[in-house]
Design a protein around this motif. Structure first.
Motif, PDB file in Angstrom:
ATOM      1  N   ASN A   1       9.850   9.982  -5.727  1.00  0.00           N
ATOM      2  CA  ASN A   1      10.726   9.975  -4.548  1.00  0.00           C
ATOM      3  C   ASN A   1      10.384   8.914  -3.518  1.00  0.00           C
ATOM      4  O   ASN A   1      11.136   8.727  -2.561  1.00  0.00           O
ATOM      5  CB  ASN A   1      10.678  11.356  -3.879  1.00  0.00           C
ATOM      6  CG  ASN A   1      11.313  12.426  -4.733  1.00  0.00           C
ATOM      7  OD1 ASN A   1      12.520  12.451  -4.911  1.00  0.00           O
ATOM      8  ND2 ASN A   1      10.498  13.311  -5.298  1.00  0.00           N
ATOM      9  N   MET A   2       9.264   8.234  -3.694  1.00  0.00           N
ATOM     10  CA  MET A   2       8.923   7.131  -2.786  1.00  0.00           C
ATOM     11  C   MET A   2       7.861   6.266  -3.449  1.00  0.00           C
ATOM     12  O   MET A   2       7.303   6.624  -4.495  1.00  0.00           O
ATOM     13  CB  MET A   2       8.443   7.648  -1.434  1.00  0.00           C
ATOM     14  CG  MET A   2       7.130   8.371  -1.441  1.00  0.00           C
ATOM     15  SD  MET A   2       6.666   8.891   0.247  1.00  0.00           S
ATOM     16  CE  MET A   2       5.066   9.626  -0.065  1.00  0.00           C
ATOM     17  N   THR A   3       7.570   5.136  -2.842  1.00  0.00           N
ATOM     18  CA  THR A   3       6.560   4.207  -3.342  1.00  0.00           C
ATOM     19  C   THR A   3       5.294   4.336  -2.514  1.00  0.00           C
ATOM     20  O   THR A   3       5.345   4.280  -1.275  1.00  0.00           O
ATOM     21  CB  THR A   3       7.073   2.757  -3.281  1.00  0.00           C
ATOM     22  OG1 THR A   3       8.194   2.625  -4.167  1.00  0.00           O
ATOM     23  CG2 THR A   3       5.994   1.773  -3.680  1.00  0.00           C
ATOM     24  N   PHE A   4       4.166   4.524  -3.173  1.00  0.00           N
ATOM     25  CA  PHE A   4       2.884   4.597  -2.486  1.00  0.00           C
ATOM     26  C   PHE A   4       2.188   3.240  -2.484  1.00  0.00           C
ATOM     27  O   PHE A   4       2.298   2.472  -3.445  1.00  0.00           O
ATOM     28  CB  PHE A   4       1.950   5.592  -3.175  1.00  0.00           C
ATOM     29  CG  PHE A   4       2.202   7.037  -2.829  1.00  0.00           C
ATOM     30  CD1 PHE A   4       1.719   7.569  -1.633  1.00  0.00           C
ATOM     31  CD2 PHE A   4       2.896   7.862  -3.694  1.00  0.00           C
ATOM     32  CE1 PHE A   4       1.934   8.899  -1.328  1.00  0.00           C
ATOM     33  CE2 PHE A   4       3.117   9.197  -3.396  1.00  0.00           C
ATOM     34  CZ  PHE A   4       2.624   9.718  -2.201  1.00  0.00           C
ATOM     35  N   SER A   5       1.436   2.996  -1.416  1.00  0.00           N
ATOM     36  CA  SER A   5       0.492   1.885  -1.426  1.00  0.00           C
ATOM     37  C   SER A   5      -0.615   2.200  -2.416  1.00  0.00           C
ATOM     38  O   SER A   5      -0.691   3.300  -2.974  1.00  0.00           O
ATOM     39  CB  SER A   5      -0.118   1.714  -0.030  1.00  0.00           C
ATOM     40  OG  SER A   5      -0.996   2.815   0.255  1.00  0.00           O
ATOM     41  N   GLU A   6      -1.503   1.255  -2.651  1.00  0.00           N
ATOM     42  CA  GLU A   6      -2.717   1.565  -3.392  1.00  0.00           C
ATOM     43  C   GLU A   6      -3.530   2.574  -2.569  1.00  0.00           C
ATOM     44  O   GLU A   6      -3.382   2.649  -1.344  1.00  0.00           O
ATOM     45  CB  GLU A   6      -3.530   0.302  -3.656  1.00  0.00           C
ATOM     46  CG  GLU A   6      -2.868  -0.665  -4.633  1.00  0.00           C
ATOM     47  CD  GLU A   6      -2.652  -0.078  -6.018  1.00  0.00           C
ATOM     48  OE1 GLU A   6      -3.367   0.877  -6.404  1.00  0.00           O
ATOM     49  OE2 GLU A   6      -1.752  -0.568  -6.733  1.00  0.00           O
ATOM     50  N   PRO A   7      -4.372   3.384  -3.207  1.00  0.00           N
ATOM     51  CA  PRO A   7      -5.086   4.447  -2.484  1.00  0.00           C
ATOM     52  C   PRO A   7      -5.959   3.931  -1.343  1.00  0.00           C
ATOM     53  O   PRO A   7      -6.529   2.844  -1.434  1.00  0.00           O
ATOM     54  CB  PRO A   7      -5.946   5.086  -3.578  1.00  0.00           C
ATOM     55  CG  PRO A   7      -5.238   4.781  -4.852  1.00  0.00           C
ATOM     56  CD  PRO A   7      -4.636   3.413  -4.650  1.00  0.00           C
ATOM     57  N   MET A   8      -6.028   4.753  -0.271  1.00  0.00           N
ATOM     58  CA  MET A   8      -6.899   4.421   0.856  1.00  0.00           C
ATOM     59  C   MET A   8      -7.975   5.481   1.070  1.00  0.00           C
ATOM     60  O   MET A   8      -8.838   5.326   1.921  1.00  0.00           O
ATOM     61  CB  MET A   8      -6.102   4.212   2.149  1.00  0.00           C
ATOM     62  CG  MET A   8      -5.222   5.370   2.607  1.00  0.00           C
ATOM     63  SD  MET A   8      -6.061   6.762   3.442  1.00  0.00           S
ATOM     64  CE  MET A   8      -6.699   5.962   4.904  1.00  0.00           C
ATOM     65  N   ALA A   9      -7.944   6.578   0.296  1.00  0.00           N
ATOM     66  CA  ALA A   9      -8.954   7.626   0.454  1.00  0.00           C
ATOM     67  C   ALA A   9      -8.967   8.531  -0.774  1.00  0.00           C
ATOM     68  O   ALA A   9      -7.979   8.630  -1.507  1.00  0.00           O
ATOM     69  CB  ALA A   9      -8.683   8.460   1.707  1.00  0.00           C
ATOM     70  N   LYS A  10     -10.108   9.162  -0.988  1.00  0.00           N
ATOM     71  CA  LYS A  10     -10.259  10.216  -1.992  1.00  0.00           C
ATOM     72  C   LYS A  10     -10.698  11.480  -1.268  1.00  0.00           C
ATOM     73  O   LYS A  10     -11.681  11.460  -0.527  1.00  0.00           O
ATOM     74  CB  LYS A  10     -11.311   9.818  -3.031  1.00  0.00           C
ATOM     75  CG  LYS A  10     -11.549  10.867  -4.110  1.00  0.00           C
ATOM     76  CD  LYS A  10     -12.640  10.406  -5.068  1.00  0.00           C
ATOM     77  CE  LYS A  10     -12.903  11.453  -6.134  1.00  0.00           C
ATOM     78  NZ  LYS A  10     -13.993  11.030  -7.056  1.00  0.00           N
ATOM     79  N   VAL A  11      -9.953  12.563  -1.450  1.00  0.00           N
ATOM     80  CA  VAL A  11     -10.190  13.792  -0.693  1.00  0.00           C
ATOM     81  C   VAL A  11      -9.956  14.996  -1.600  1.00  0.00           C
ATOM     82  O   VAL A  11      -9.062  14.975  -2.452  1.00  0.00           O
ATOM     83  CB  VAL A  11      -9.255  13.894   0.539  1.00  0.00           C
ATOM     84  CG1 VAL A  11      -9.550  15.151   1.345  1.00  0.00           C
ATOM     85  CG2 VAL A  11      -9.388  12.664   1.416  1.00  0.00           C
ATOM     86  N   GLY A  12     -10.718  16.054  -1.407  1.00  0.00           N
ATOM     87  CA  GLY A  12     -10.538  17.278  -2.173  1.00  0.00           C
ATOM     88  C   GLY A  12      -9.851  18.373  -1.383  1.00  0.00           C
ATOM     89  O   GLY A  12      -9.690  18.291  -0.163  1.00  0.00           O
ATOM     90  N   ASP A  13      -9.448  19.413  -2.099  1.00  0.00           N
ATOM     91  CA  ASP A  13      -8.877  20.601  -1.485  1.00  0.00           C
ATOM     92  C   ASP A  13      -9.981  21.491  -0.920  1.00  0.00           C
ATOM     93  O   ASP A  13     -11.173  21.294  -1.188  1.00  0.00           O
ATOM     94  CB  ASP A  13      -8.104  21.426  -2.521  1.00  0.00           C
ATOM     95  CG  ASP A  13      -6.811  20.773  -2.965  1.00  0.00           C
ATOM     96  OD1 ASP A  13      -6.414  19.774  -2.345  1.00  0.00           O
ATOM     97  OD2 ASP A  13      -6.203  21.272  -3.926  1.00  0.00           O
ATOM     98  N   ALA A  14      -9.586  22.476  -0.156  1.00  0.00           N
ATOM     99  CA  ALA A  14     -10.491  23.525   0.323  1.00  0.00           C
ATOM    100  C   ALA A  14      -9.655  24.722   0.730  1.00  0.00           C
ATOM    101  O   ALA A  14      -8.452  24.599   0.969  1.00  0.00           O
ATOM    102  CB  ALA A  14     -11.333  23.033   1.507  1.00  0.00           C
TER     103      ALA A  14
ATOM    104  N   THR B   1     -17.815   6.649   4.168  1.00  0.00           N
ATOM    105  CA  THR B   1     -17.771   5.809   2.970  1.00  0.00           C
ATOM    106  C   THR B   1     -17.575   6.646   1.707  1.00  0.00           C
ATOM    107  O   THR B   1     -17.062   6.155   0.700  1.00  0.00           O
ATOM    108  CB  THR B   1     -19.049   4.975   2.847  1.00  0.00           C
ATOM    109  OG1 THR B   1     -20.193   5.846   2.881  1.00  0.00           O
ATOM    110  CG2 THR B   1     -19.157   3.970   3.983  1.00  0.00           C
ATOM    111  N   GLY B   2     -17.970   7.928   1.752  1.00  0.00           N
ATOM    112  CA  GLY B   2     -17.768   8.809   0.616  1.00  0.00           C
ATOM    113  C   GLY B   2     -16.307   9.095   0.333  1.00  0.00           C
ATOM    114  O   GLY B   2     -15.968   9.600  -0.753  1.00  0.00           O
ATOM    115  N   ASN B   3     -15.434   8.781   1.291  1.00  0.00           N
ATOM    116  CA  ASN B   3     -13.998   8.995   1.102  1.00  0.00           C
ATOM    117  C   ASN B   3     -13.272   7.749   0.611  1.00  0.00           C
ATOM    118  O   ASN B   3     -12.053   7.808   0.376  1.00  0.00           O
ATOM    119  CB  ASN B   3     -13.344   9.455   2.410  1.00  0.00           C
ATOM    120  CG  ASN B   3     -13.884  10.779   2.893  1.00  0.00           C
ATOM    121  OD1 ASN B   3     -14.464  10.869   3.975  1.00  0.00           O
ATOM    122  ND2 ASN B   3     -13.720  11.819   2.095  1.00  0.00           N
TER     123      ASN B   3
END
Length: 280
Positions: free
Chosen positions: A111-124, A264-266
């Protein structure tokens, strides 16, 4: 940085129906015409949210503004809406970029175009203090017949389904405030959000809720975050990605986002958007 952001009138924050907001044309055309770049986001602390003066706060907003500034753009206008209205609002032309902090999911990539990733994040999860039902992953929700609350349009709806949670055990509400209220009131046993949001809600709760043990969540709950654009703005996305490649992880970027808890871990590592779209 804040003075460059134009405060949007309260009536327009939710509806976004002015003639200017609905003006046709690609983002490149709008910029060439002298129109502002409108960034759309919901009230999602610490990702992206409106400050008291109407300015765009949160680490994703800070990041996008930083990238745009390196591209030479400083005419930026924030537009606030509910989370569930971000993709429809983008495609309806109410704003030009989604900065709300969206996970790159296959259903969204359609439904849309994403940029390249800027973060890595988990659920909680947020759970009542002491986590009385010991709810730390989606499989435990299913096994214990727990009531799970999350936001309309959140990725946790799909995650709960993948984890075996029955549809009738999943409650959807507008956003984080309502998620916290449902868990506090005992209407839900756990609330599904991102790790950043869970930390913020636990702090807001005054000890009523806590964050689940995220180490018990499987690897597939890790997600990559991208910036959202309309499909017809592919030319601008290409330029944004080029600028992002230089900005991502830089001292300037880390200085802008660290106050919101981004570390930096993200950083997203080597993940590419095409691969993230195919994975989820």
């Amino acid at each position: 940085m804040k003075p460059i952001l134009k405060t949007v009138a309260a009536a327009g924050l939710t509806l976004g129906v002015s003639a200017t907001a609905l003006m046709a044309g690609t983002l490149s055309d709008r910029i060439a015409n002298g129109d502002p770049i409108r960034i759309g986001f919901a009230n999602e602390v610490p990702w992206a949210y409106p400050g008291e003066d109407g300015a765009a706060e949160g680490f994703v907003n800070a990041y996008v503004i930083g990238v745009l500034e390196t591209m030479g753009y400083d005419n930026i206008e924030p537009v606030v809406t509910e989370w569930g209205g971000l993709i429809p609002g983008l495609n309806a032309g109410r704003f030009d970029i989604v900065t709300g902090g969206m996970y790159i999911l296959g259903s969204r990539c359609e439904n849309m175009t994403f940029s390249e990733p800027m973060a890595k994040v988990g659920d909680a999860f947020i759970v009542p203090a002491g986590n009385p039902k010991d709810l730390n992953n989606y499989e435990q929700l299913a096994e214990k017949d727990a009531i799970f609350v999350t936001g309309a349009g959140y990725n946790q709806i799909e995650a709960a389904e993948r984890g075996g949670v029955d549809d009738d055990k999943v409650m959807t509400v507008p956003g984080p405030t309502e998620i916290l209220a449902a868990v506090r009131a005992g209407r839900a046993d756990a609330g599904g959000v991102t790790y950043f949001t869970a930390l913020n809600l636990a702090e807001q709760s005054g000890g009523d809720v806590e964050v689940s043990d995220v180490s018990q969540l499987p690897d597939w709950t890790q997600n990559w975050v991208g910036i959202g654009f309309r499909d017809e703005d592919a030319d601008f996305v290409e330029k944004f990605n080029a600028a992002q490649a230089e900005y991502l992880g830089s001292d300037a970027m880390m200085g802008a986002v660290s106050a919101y808890g981004y570390s930096t871990g993200n950083l997203p590592g080597e993940m590419k958007t095409a691969d993230a779209c195919a994975m989820k």
